[in-house]
Design a protein around this motif. Structure first.
Motif: not given
Length: 564
Positions: A526-533
Motif C-alpha cells: 500500500f505504501r508503494i502504491l500511494e506513490y503511483k508508480p
C-alpha cells in the motif's frame, strides 16, 4: 451446439497485476478484458456481459466494495447473476467470511497462487463453455508448472536438473528444484549460484560489521538483499532465517538479533565450503561456456522481417471503399495483403503482418462476431494492432462482440482517406518503437541481484545497472531509458525519493518507473502504491515471470498509445 468462450473482467489499478492475470487466463483459453478503475468496470458491465469478475479491493476513487455494490444494480436490471471475486492482499485472508457475507463469491489473495486461480475458474465459470473438461485438464497441468517449486516435477525441470554436476545434487540446504524453477535453465541457475558463492565473504563481513556496530538500518538492508538471493538459489532455511532477522530489525526486536545473528552468519558462511567446487568443476565451466555461446548466437541472429508497414486487409467482399483504402495504403508504401474473412486464411497470414484492418460486409452477425473474436485473440497474443472499417451497422455488430476490447480505431463510412493513412503511418511508427530493443535502467543496492537481473534480461533488453541513486541520476543525464526498475528500499536515497526527483525533472518525468520490492505484505505494498508508480515487481519473481511482466508492460503501452 457450439460452445461459447468464457470472458472474465479484470479490475485492478495496477498494470502489472492486470498483465499477470490476463496472461494466465489468455494462455489457457479464457478471454479477458482489463480496466483500471471501478467506474470503468461499471461502464464495461453496462455494455457487455461477463461470466466472472476479478475485482481488486483497494482502488482510488471507488474501491472494490463500492464498485461491487453498484454492480448489483446493473445485474438486477439485466436480470443476470455474475460471480465477483475479491482480489486483495494477504491481510484479507482472515476476513474471507466477511467478504462472502458482503456478497462476493470468493476471495483471491495477492500475489495470486495459480492453483487458487484454477480452483476459482473451475468453480465459477459455466460448465457448458469452451473451457471444457479436456481444456481444464490442460489448464491444471500448465498452472502446476507455476506453483511453488517444491511441488514441481515436470519433464522440463528434470531435464535441466540432469545437466547439473553430481556433487551439486548432494549439497545439503539447497533445493535445486526451487533454484531451477526460479532461474528457468541450468545455465542461468549456475550463474546465480556462482554470484551467490562469490559474494559470501564480502556480504557476511558487511552484515557482521553492521551487527557489531549495531547499525540496525543497514543491518536490515543487508539481510534483506541476502534473503532475495537465498530464495533465488533455493537456500530455503537461510532465506527463512534472513526473513526473521529482517522483521526483527524492522520491529526493533534487537534482543532477538543479538541472540540469532551469530548462528545465522555461521550458517551463511558454511555455504562457502559447501559450494567451493563451483570454481573448479569442468561441467559447470561447460555450462557457462554454452550459455555464453547461446547469448552470442542470439545477438548475431538476423533481425526479424519488418512487419511494421505490412497490413492484412480482411474483408467479406471487395467494393469501391475497401479497394480505395487498399490503394491509398499501397500508395503510402504499405505492403497490403487482401484476404477473405475466413479463419484458415487469417491464421495463415497472422505471422506476416503487425497491422490488421477488418472490413465486414455481411448481414451475418454471428460470422462478424466470430471473425472479430479470432482477430482480437490473435492481436492480443501477438501484439498486433486491429482496426475496423465499414458501414455503421456492421461496425456496431463488430463492436458488440467480445473482440472489441482489442480495437485501436474504427472508421465509419464515409472515410476520410487522408486521416486514415495518417493513422496507419502513426501505427507504423508505434510498432517500430515497440520492436526496438528497449533500454532498461535497474537500480538496486544489492549488487548480487543486479548481476542476476542483468544476466536474465540482457538477451532481450539493453540493460544498465546502478547500485545507488546518485549514479542513476548521472546516467539519466546522458541516456533516457524506456523503463526504470527501481528498488524501493535503499540506503541514503530510497526509491520514493529518487522517483520524486525523476518525476520533477522535465527531461525525465515521462520515463515509466516500476518499483522493485522484496516484500508483498499489505502495509508495504500500500505504501508503494500511494506513490503511483507504473507498476511493481517482487524480487522473488522467477525469471519467466519477470520477463513476461516486462513484455506485457510494453505490449500494454503499445496498445494504449494506439488508441490515443
Amino acid at each position: 451446439m457450439e460452445n461459447k468462450a468464457s470472458r472474465v473482467l479484470i479490475v485492478d489499478d495496477m498494470p502489472i497485476n492486470r498483465m499477470i492475470l490476463s496472461s494466465l487466463l489468455a494462455s489457457n483459453g479464457v478471454q479477458s478484458d482489463q480496466v483500471e478503475s471501478g467506474q470503468e468496470c461499471l461502464d464495461m458491465c453496462r455494455e457487455k456481459n461477463y461470466d466472472l469478475i476479478l475485482m481488486d479491493h483497494r482502488m482510488p476513487d471507488m474501491d472494490g466494495v463500492d464498485t461491487f455494490l453498484a454492480l448489483q444494480d446493473i445485474f438486477a436490471k439485466k436480470k443476470i447473476k455474475v460471480p465477483v471475486i475479491c482480489h486483495t492482499t494477504e491481510d484479507a485472508r482472515s476476513n474471507i467470511n466477511l467478504y462472502k457475507a458482503a456478497g462476493f463469491a470468493d476471495v483471491l489473495i495477492k500475489p495470486v497462487d495459480p492453483r487458487q486461480l484454477y480452483e476459482v475458474l473451475m468453480t465459477y465459470l459455466p460448465e457448458e463453455d469452451s473451457f471444457a473438461i479436456e481444456e481444464k485438464e490442460r489448464y491444471v497441468n500448465t498452472m502446476i508448472d507455476h506453483i511453488d517449486s517444491s511441488n514441481v516435477s515436470d519433464d522440463a525441470v528434470k531435464e535441466e536438473l540432469d545437466k547439473l554436476p553430481v556433487w551439486l545434487k548432494s549439497v545439503p540446504r539447497i533445493d535445486l528444484i526451487a533454484g531451477i524453477s526460479n532461474c528457468e535453465t541450468a545455465e542461468d541457475y549456475i550463474d546465480a549460484l556462482y554470484i551467490f558463492y562469490s559474494s559470501i565473504n564480502s556480504k557476511s563481513h558487511e552484515i557482521q560489521t553492521h551487527f557489531v556496530c549495531e547499525d540496525w538500518t543497514m543491518f536490515k538492508l543487508s539481510v534483506h538483499s541476502l534473503k532475495s538471493m537465498a530464495r533465488l538459489i533455493g537456500a530455503r532455511s537461510l532465506c527463512e532465517e534472513a526473513v526473521a532477522l529482517e522483521e526483527a530489525a524492522e520491529n526493533g526486536n534487537y534482543r532477538m538479533i543479538r541472540n540469532d545473528a551469530p548462528a545465522f552468519l555461521s550458517s551463511y558462511k558454511a555455504y562457502g565450503k559447501l559450494l567451493s567446487r563451483i570454481t573448479e568443476d569442468e561441467d559447470i565451466k561447460h555450462l557457462s561456456q554454452a550459455a555464453s555461446e547461446q547469448k552470442s548466437l542470439r545477438e548475431e541472429a538476423e533481425p526479424p522481417e519488418d512487419c511494421t508497414r505490412s497490413v492484412l486487409f480482411v474483408q467479406t467482399n471487395s467494393g469501391i471503399v475497401p479497394t480505395s483504402l487498399e490503394k491509398s495504403l499501397t500508395a503510402a508504401r504499405f505492403k497490403v495483403t487482401v484476404i477473405p474473412d475466413e479463419p484458415d486464411k487469417i491464421i495463415t497470414y497472422r505471422s506476416k503482418v503487425d497491422i490488421i484492418i477488418y472490413y465486414p460486409g455481411t448481414n451475418d452477425k454471428s460470422h462478424i462476431k466470430l471473425t472479430m473474436n479470432l482477430l482480437a485473440e490473435m492481436c492480443q497474443d501477438d501484439s498486433k494492432l486491429l482496426c475496423i472499417a465499414g458501414d455503421p451497422q456492421d461496425i456496431d455488430i463488430a463492436m458488440s462482440s467480445g473482440g472489441a476490447f482489442r480495437v485501436s480505431r474504427t472508421y465509419i463510412r464515409p472515410i476520410d482517406i487522408d486521416s486514415f493513412v495518417k493513422d496507419f503511418e502513426y501505427f507504423s511508427r508505434l510498432l517500430a518503437e515497440y520492436h526496438r530493443t528497449k533500454t532498461l535502467f535497474i537500480v538496486d543496492d544489492d549488487k548480487d541481484y543486479l548481476t542476476v537481473a542483468d544476466h536474465w534480461l540482457s538477451s532481450s533488453y539493453h540493460v544498465s545497472c546502478f547500485d545507488n541513486g546518485q549514479d542513476l541520476l548521472q546516467g539519466l543525464a546522458t541516456t533516457i531509458p524506456d523503463l526504470i526498475i527501481l528498488d524501493y528500499e535503499m540506503p541514503e536515497m530510497d526509491g520514493y525519493e529518487l522517483m520524486k526527483m525523476i518525476r520533477n525533472n522535465p527531461d525525465t518525468h515521462r520515463i515509466p518507473i516500476i518499483f522493485l520490492t522484496g516484500k508483498n505484505d499489505r502495509d508495504h505494498v500500500f505504501r508503494i502504491l500511494e506513490y503511483k508508480p507504473d507498476g511493481y515487481l517482487l524480487k522473488s519473481s522467477q525469471k519467466e515471470t519477470l520477463l513476461d511482466a516486462l513484455q506485457r508492460f510494453f505490449e500494454e503501452d503499445l496498445f494504449n498509445k494506439s488508441q490515443q
